[in-house]
Design a protein around this motif. Structure first.
Motif, PDB file in Angstrom:
ATOM      1  N   LEU A 144       0.829  -1.211   0.000  1.00 33.95           N
ATOM      2  CA  LEU A 144       0.000   0.000   0.000  1.00 33.95           C
ATOM      3  C   LEU A 144       0.860   1.256   0.000  1.00 33.95           C
ATOM      4  O   LEU A 144       0.521   2.249  -0.655  1.00 33.95           O
ATOM      5  N   MET A 145       1.998   1.202   0.743  1.00 39.10           N
ATOM      6  CA  MET A 145       2.878   2.360   0.788  1.00 39.10           C
ATOM      7  C   MET A 145       3.471   2.637  -0.595  1.00 39.10           C
ATOM      8  O   MET A 145       3.541   3.792  -1.032  1.00 39.10           O
ATOM      9  N   LEU A 146       3.891   1.539  -1.295  1.00 39.49           N
ATOM     10  CA  LEU A 146       4.447   1.723  -2.638  1.00 39.49           C
ATOM     11  C   LEU A 146       3.397   2.256  -3.604  1.00 39.49           C
ATOM     12  O   LEU A 146       3.673   3.154  -4.412  1.00 39.49           O
ATOM     13  N   GLU A 147       2.182   1.706  -3.487  1.00 43.29           N
ATOM     14  CA  GLU A 147       1.103   2.198  -4.347  1.00 43.29           C
ATOM     15  C   GLU A 147       0.816   3.667  -4.046  1.00 43.29           C
ATOM     16  O   GLU A 147       0.631   4.477  -4.959  1.00 43.29           O
ATOM     17  N   THR A 148       0.799   4.002  -2.758  1.00 44.28           N
ATOM     18  CA  THR A 148       0.558   5.397  -2.377  1.00 44.28           C
ATOM     19  C   THR A 148       1.674   6.296  -2.880  1.00 44.28           C
ATOM     20  O   THR A 148       1.430   7.421  -3.348  1.00 44.28           O
ATOM     21  N   GLU A 149       2.927   5.778  -2.786  1.00 42.44           N
ATOM     22  CA  GLU A 149       4.061   6.565  -3.279  1.00 42.44           C
ATOM     23  C   GLU A 149       3.954   6.792  -4.783  1.00 42.44           C
ATOM     24  O   GLU A 149       4.215   7.901  -5.275  1.00 42.44           O
ATOM     25  N   GLU A 150       3.559   5.728  -5.515  1.00 39.50           N
ATOM     26  CA  GLU A 150       3.403   5.875  -6.959  1.00 39.50           C
ATOM     27  C   GLU A 150       2.306   6.881  -7.293  1.00 39.50           C
ATOM     28  O   GLU A 150       2.459   7.722  -8.187  1.00 39.50           O
ATOM     29  N   VAL A 151       1.206   6.782  -6.553  1.00 41.71           N
ATOM     30  CA  VAL A 151       0.116   7.747  -6.772  1.00 41.71           C
ATOM     31  C   VAL A 151       0.591   9.158  -6.456  1.00 41.71           C
ATOM     32  O   VAL A 151       0.287  10.121  -7.174  1.00 41.71           O
ATOM     33  N   GLY A 152       1.364   9.292  -5.345  1.00 43.53           N
ATOM     34  CA  GLY A 152       1.879  10.607  -4.973  1.00 43.53           C
ATOM     35  C   GLY A 152       2.804  11.171  -6.042  1.00 43.53           C
ATOM     36  O   GLY A 152       2.718  12.364  -6.392  1.00 43.53           O
ATOM     37  N   ILE A 153       3.689  10.311  -6.584  1.00 46.03           N
ATOM     38  CA  ILE A 153       4.597  10.767  -7.649  1.00 46.03           C
ATOM     39  C   ILE A 153       3.810  11.196  -8.873  1.00 46.03           C
ATOM     40  O   ILE A 153       4.092  12.231  -9.497  1.00 46.03           O
ATOM     41  N   SER A 154       2.791  10.377  -9.205  1.00 46.13           N
ATOM     42  CA  SER A 154       1.955  10.729 -10.356  1.00 46.13           C
ATOM     43  C   SER A 154       1.246  12.056 -10.145  1.00 46.13           C
ATOM     44  O   SER A 154       1.175  12.906 -11.042  1.00 46.13           O
ATOM     45  N   VAL A 155       0.737  12.255  -8.918  1.00 41.65           N
ATOM     46  CA  VAL A 155       0.044  13.516  -8.611  1.00 41.65           C
ATOM     47  C   VAL A 155       1.009  14.688  -8.699  1.00 41.65           C
ATOM     48  O   VAL A 155       0.676  15.756  -9.241  1.00 41.65           O
ATOM     49  N   VAL A 156       2.238  14.493  -8.159  1.00 43.94           N
ATOM     50  CA  VAL A 156       3.239  15.572  -8.207  1.00 43.94           C
ATOM     51  C   VAL A 156       3.590  15.901  -9.661  1.00 43.94           C
ATOM     52  O   VAL A 156       3.719  17.082 -10.032  1.00 43.94           O
ATOM     53  N   GLU A 157       3.745  14.836 -10.484  1.00 45.01           N
ATOM     54  CA  GLU A 157       4.048  15.083 -11.895  1.00 45.01           C
ATOM     55  C   GLU A 157       2.910  15.832 -12.569  1.00 45.01           C
ATOM     56  O   GLU A 157       3.146  16.772 -13.356  1.00 45.01           O
ATOM     57  N   ASN A 158       1.677  15.425 -12.285  1.00 45.86           N
ATOM     58  CA  ASN A 158       0.524  16.126 -12.874  1.00 45.86           C
ATOM     59  C   ASN A 158       0.471  17.575 -12.414  1.00 45.86           C
ATOM     60  O   ASN A 158       0.198  18.487 -13.212  1.00 45.86           O
ATOM     61  N   LEU A 159       0.743  17.783 -11.119  1.00 51.80           N
ATOM     62  CA  LEU A 159       0.738  19.158 -10.610  1.00 51.80           C
ATOM     63  C   LEU A 159       1.845  19.986 -11.260  1.00 51.80           C
ATOM     64  O   LEU A 159       1.655  21.177 -11.554  1.00 51.80           O
ATOM     65  N   SER A 160       3.013  19.342 -11.462  1.00 50.31           N
ATOM     66  CA  SER A 160       4.111  20.057 -12.113  1.00 50.31           C
ATOM     67  C   SER A 160       3.727  20.448 -13.540  1.00 50.31           C
ATOM     68  O   SER A 160       3.987  21.576 -13.983  1.00 50.31           O
ATOM     69  N   GLN A 161       3.105  19.479 -14.259  1.00 47.68           N
ATOM     70  CA  GLN A 161       2.669  19.792 -15.626  1.00 47.68           C
ATOM     71  C   GLN A 161       1.626  20.904 -15.626  1.00 47.68           C
ATOM     72  O   GLN A 161       1.673  21.816 -16.459  1.00 47.68           O
ATOM     73  N   GLN A 162       0.695  20.826 -14.680  1.00 47.41           N
ATOM     74  CA  GLN A 162      -0.321  21.874 -14.595  1.00 47.41           C
ATOM     75  C   GLN A 162       0.306  23.218 -14.256  1.00 47.41           C
ATOM     76  O   GLN A 162      -0.115  24.260 -14.768  1.00 47.41           O
TER      77      GLN A 162
END
Length: 222
Positions: A144-162
């Protein structure tokens, strides 16, 4: 509860305690007259205990159902106690009582060892089961931590793109604002020129009209 039953009960409890002491004393004696006398006393006490048990049984069965159930429950305990006393008497009165005692102690020790071993095995199995469950929970938590980390990285990347998109849009808006300001300045300059040109044209027209009037007036006067 019947007072008669309670009287028999007190007699039996005193007799049972006395017989238990005598059996223990007899087990410590070697073969001889003293032990024989002790065994005779115990046998007599056992017979007396049997008589008391039968009397309690008869008395209990003659009582009302509510009191009868309580007395019969106690009677079962006393019968079990008497059976244990008879087994103890049989062991003590046996010719190989000492050897039997040692064998019983050894068997008891082995039984305790097996019981302890079984208990330890059970506790070990329970501990292993709990350890496996803890390991499963840890693995699940890590997953769950790895999945959460992956989701967090994806969110950070999306926020960076935005953010980049917003910065680009902001730059474009600034460019549009600059273009609008320049357009306003050009329009203002054009408006001023048009106003000046209107005044010039108007002045020319007025001058021409005045010239025409002067020419016509001159011709008419001559």
């Amino acid at each position: 509860m019947s007072e008669v039953f309670e009287g028999y009960e007190r007699q039996y409890c005193e007799l049972s305690t006395n017989l238990s002491r005598k059996c223990h004393s007899a087990s410590l004696l070697s073969h001889g007259e003293e032990k024989k006398e002790k065994l005779v006393e115990i046998k007599s006490g056992m017979d007396e205990a049997d008589v008391l048990i039968r009397k309690m049984d008869l008395e209990a069965r003659s009582l009302q159902p509510s009191a009868k159930a309580v007395c019969l429950s106690k009677l079962r305990e006393y019968k079990s106690d008497l059976n244990q006393l008879k087994k103890e008497f049989k062991r003590v009165s046996s010719p190989d009582a000492n050897q039997s005692t040692r064998e019983e102690l050894m068997e008891s020790g082995m039984a305790d060892v097996h019981a302890v071993s079984a208990d330890q095995s059970g506790r070990l199995a329970m501990s292993m089961e709990r350890l496996d469950q803890s390991s499963d929970r840890i693995r699940e938590s890590r997953r769950l931590m790895l999945e959460t980390e992956e989701v967090g990285i994806s969110v950070v990347e999306n926020l960076s793109q935005q953010r980049q998109t917003l910065l680009h849009a902001h730059s474009k808006l600034q460019g549009v604002d600059d273009a609008i300001d320049k357009s306003k300045k050009v329009l203002t300059a054009m408006s001023r020129r048009m106003t000046r040109n209107k005044w010039i044209v108007g002045s020319v027209i007025v001058a021409l009209i005045l010239a025409i009037i002067l020419i016509i007036s001159y011709k008419l006067s001559h």
